[in-house]
Write an enzyme that holds these catalytic residues in place. Sequence first.
Site, PDB file in Angstrom:
ATOM      1  N   GLU A 177       0.886  -1.174   0.000  1.00 16.17           N
ATOM      2  CA  GLU A 177       0.000   0.000   0.000  1.00 16.17           C
ATOM      3  C   GLU A 177       0.916   1.213   0.000  1.00 16.17           C
ATOM      4  OE1 GLU A 177      -3.079  -0.182  -0.443  1.00 16.17           O
ATOM      5  OE2 GLU A 177      -3.657  -2.195   0.171  1.00 16.17           O
ATOM      6  N   CYS A 198      -2.405   9.010   2.503  1.00 16.72           N
ATOM      7  CA  CYS A 198      -2.056   8.527   1.160  1.00 16.72           C
ATOM      8  C   CYS A 198      -3.144   8.937   0.172  1.00 16.72           C
ATOM      9  CB  CYS A 198      -1.890   7.026   1.183  1.00 16.72           C
ATOM     10  SG  CYS A 198      -3.236   6.226   2.050  1.00 16.72           S
TER      11      CYS A 198
HETATM   12  P1  NAD Z   1       8.389   4.530   4.787  1.00 17.00           P
HETATM   13  O1  NAD Z   1       8.448   3.768   3.516  1.00 17.00           O
HETATM   14  O2  NAD Z   1       9.511   5.422   5.123  1.00 17.00           O
HETATM   15  O3  NAD Z   1       8.236   3.540   6.047  1.00 17.00           O
HETATM   16  C1  NAD Z   1       7.161   2.667   6.197  1.00 17.00           C
HETATM   17  C2  NAD Z   1       7.532   1.550   7.142  1.00 17.00           C
HETATM   18  O4  NAD Z   1       8.561   0.747   6.556  1.00 17.00           O
HETATM   19  C3  NAD Z   1       8.074   2.007   8.491  1.00 17.00           C
HETATM   20  O5  NAD Z   1       7.529   1.185   9.498  1.00 17.00           O
HETATM   21  C4  NAD Z   1       9.562   1.796   8.343  1.00 17.00           C
HETATM   22  O6  NAD Z   1      10.232   1.578   9.564  1.00 17.00           O
HETATM   23  C5  NAD Z   1       9.610   0.550   7.490  1.00 17.00           C
HETATM   24  N1  NAD Z   1      10.847   0.354   6.719  1.00 17.00           N
HETATM   25  C6  NAD Z   1      11.703   1.294   6.251  1.00 17.00           C
HETATM   26  N2  NAD Z   1      12.697   0.697   5.556  1.00 17.00           N
HETATM   27  C7  NAD Z   1      12.457  -0.631   5.577  1.00 17.00           C
HETATM   28  C8  NAD Z   1      13.112  -1.769   5.010  1.00 17.00           C
HETATM   29  N3  NAD Z   1      14.212  -1.646   4.265  1.00 17.00           N
HETATM   30  N4  NAD Z   1      12.566  -2.989   5.222  1.00 17.00           N
HETATM   31  C9  NAD Z   1      11.427  -3.124   5.943  1.00 17.00           C
HETATM   32  N5  NAD Z   1      10.782  -2.098   6.509  1.00 17.00           N
HETATM   33  C10 NAD Z   1      11.274  -0.858   6.318  1.00 17.00           C
HETATM   34  O7  NAD Z   1       7.029   5.323   4.739  1.00 17.00           O
HETATM   35  P2  NAD Z   1       6.476   6.396   5.757  1.00 17.00           P
HETATM   36  O8  NAD Z   1       7.240   7.662   5.615  1.00 17.00           O
HETATM   37  O9  NAD Z   1       6.372   5.775   7.087  1.00 17.00           O
HETATM   38  O10 NAD Z   1       4.987   6.598   5.211  1.00 17.00           O
HETATM   39  C11 NAD Z   1       4.620   7.513   4.236  1.00 17.00           C
HETATM   40  C12 NAD Z   1       4.225   6.809   2.958  1.00 17.00           C
HETATM   41  O11 NAD Z   1       3.235   5.830   3.225  1.00 17.00           O
HETATM   42  C13 NAD Z   1       3.602   7.768   1.953  1.00 17.00           C
HETATM   43  O12 NAD Z   1       4.145   7.529   0.684  1.00 17.00           O
HETATM   44  C14 NAD Z   1       2.121   7.383   1.976  1.00 17.00           C
HETATM   45  O13 NAD Z   1       1.420   7.672   0.802  1.00 17.00           O
HETATM   46  C15 NAD Z   1       2.204   5.911   2.235  1.00 17.00           C
HETATM   47  N6  NAD Z   1       0.945   5.391   2.755  1.00 17.00           N
HETATM   48  C16 NAD Z   1       0.167   4.618   1.944  1.00 17.00           C
HETATM   49  C17 NAD Z   1      -1.053   4.137   2.385  1.00 17.00           C
HETATM   50  C18 NAD Z   1      -1.921   3.287   1.496  1.00 17.00           C
HETATM   51  O14 NAD Z   1      -2.881   2.707   1.991  1.00 17.00           O
HETATM   52  N7  NAD Z   1      -1.656   3.188   0.204  1.00 17.00           N
HETATM   53  C19 NAD Z   1      -1.500   4.438   3.669  1.00 17.00           C
HETATM   54  C20 NAD Z   1      -0.682   5.227   4.487  1.00 17.00           C
HETATM   55  C21 NAD Z   1       0.541   5.700   4.014  1.00 17.00           C
END
Ligand code: NAD
Length: 536
Positions: free
Chosen positions: A244, A278
């Site tokens: 997502e 998002c």
């Molecule tokens: P992010 O990608 O920085 O982090 C998301 C999660 O992934 C965190 O828990 C982080 O610790 C973890 N993570 C980071 N690197 C990783 C790795 N290499 N392996 C495994 N896990 C890892 O995103 P963010 O800044 O937390 O969130 C913002 C983004 O989320 C925006 O792009 C937003 O649009 C998206 N989002 C999408 C939805 C949806 O339903 N489509 C909903 C909410 C947020």
Amino acid sequence: MKSVVIEQSELQEVVSYNPATGAEVGRVATTTADDVRAAVERSREVFHTWKKTSFAERRRFMMRAREVILTDIDGIAKLISAESGKPFGEAIAMEIAPVLDLMQHFARNTEKMLRPAKINIGLYILMGRSSKIVYHPLGTIGIIPAWNYPFSIPLGEAAMALMAGNTVVIKPSELTPLVGLKIGEIFAKAGFPEGAFQIVSGAGETGSALVDAAPDKIMFTGSVGTGKKIAMAAAKNLTSVVLELGGKDPMIVFEDANLELAAGAAVWGAFCNSGQSCSSVERLYVQESVAEKLTKLIVDKTRQLKQGSGDAEDVSVGAMSSERQLKIVEDHVNSFREAGAKIEIGGGRNADFSPRSSDSRTEARFPLFFEPTVISGATNEMRAMQEETFGPTLPIATFRTEEEAIRLANDSEFGLTASVWTRDYTRGRRVAEQIESGSVCINEVLYTHGIGQTPWGGFKNSGRGRTHGREGLMELVQPQHIHTNRFAFIPNAWWMPYSATAIETFRALATKFASGSIFKTAQLLPQLWKRIKELR
Ligand code: NAD
């Protein structure tokens, strides 16, 4: 990462700050990679007993978890607000209420949705055959969420996974670790068996350790970049993933729309959760003839919004969650300025909240308030109309025709949600079906993630797979096909040994039986009988 710090020397703790004040909310010990692996192993063991529980038992646990939440709505909302910066009321309306609805829905309906189902196998029934589908849970589901809806997203996914008979390990975002622990506490208080539900804490490294521990599925919510990394890492173990990811959601307003309502929706859709959804409205396309009027309505409504710490009841726009995110918003607003767009209102860090504290390790300049910002004269050629902003900005562009509106809306790498505003519902549906995104609303914005009964997910770079709804539940099970032959007293015509009669029969199967016509298939019976006699 700015409003959170991992003690780099020993990677031991995640520190959580209130982005509206800079005050420390708490610290959580980082789970080591070995402990993450152990959690997944434990989860697998517990799966073997949990999967055998009846739907009625699971329902009881889930309804108890709802009760635990209901007794502490304000406490949970305050914690969400303190860690994420969102207004306290928004935490109730946009996280707690929808997830309570999702929990009751899946508690009550998962059994029905996963009931074994007969499959129509066409003319094979003439051979005494029947088929049905039985759904099995997958095993251990690893959930890696973002920070923007730290309660409802992981909790909702976990509730669905558990109801389907899976066990769960969640790695909450490092920006909201205490909300993550709170979810664990809720399930523990509800009496879920130990190990059926576990929380591991930490930043990307811990998430990565969870992926490497090879759970049976990963449910990831976050950025496109991290989604790609996770998909690559998961591929090593053939772990399937639901992704997502981001959005750049368009709102199309036709000249016949109720402009007053459209303006209210645009303001809420762009600025709730400080634009960190998002499915935030990130691009507004308005028909040229009403552009001025709609822009004025939006600016007037924006002017009335109070910004401040999320614990005050009259605050509509809270703090942003991290300095890193705030800097992206600053960069996008500046790039709009430089490209010739007009800042109608807002445009920078809110001067009423001058930095009171900064953290030398995180470089965050608390408090993290960016003004709700309305921008007119935007065009798709501007960089900030293509990249995800994830902040309180509402760029407005214009269009002349329906075709142009659709083209502009689809001119994006993302496709999560979109909305169409018109009083003409035929046109609304026609346009909606041409928009490349996972959900399209007619005269509504943003909130459909809150309807747990409907599928949620993106087209294009907004994701892979679905959460919520029947489609989301199907991601959490594996279908098993059970095929029965009730004519187990005669051999099959396609068995060995082959012969000239066999070949003739196969040709007849191809030309007659495979036509799906009962009349043609009836003509094949003498040939079939000849072949079966040959085999007996
Ligand atoms: P992010 O990608 O920085 O982090 C998301 C999660 O992934 C965190 O828990 C982080 O610790 C973890 N993570 C980071 N690197 C990783 C790795 N290499 N392996 C495994 N896990 C890892 O995103 P963010 O800044 O937390 O969130 C913002 C983004 O989320 C925006 O792009 C937003 O649009 C998206 N989002 C999408 C939805 C949806 O339903 N489509 C909903 C909410 C947020």
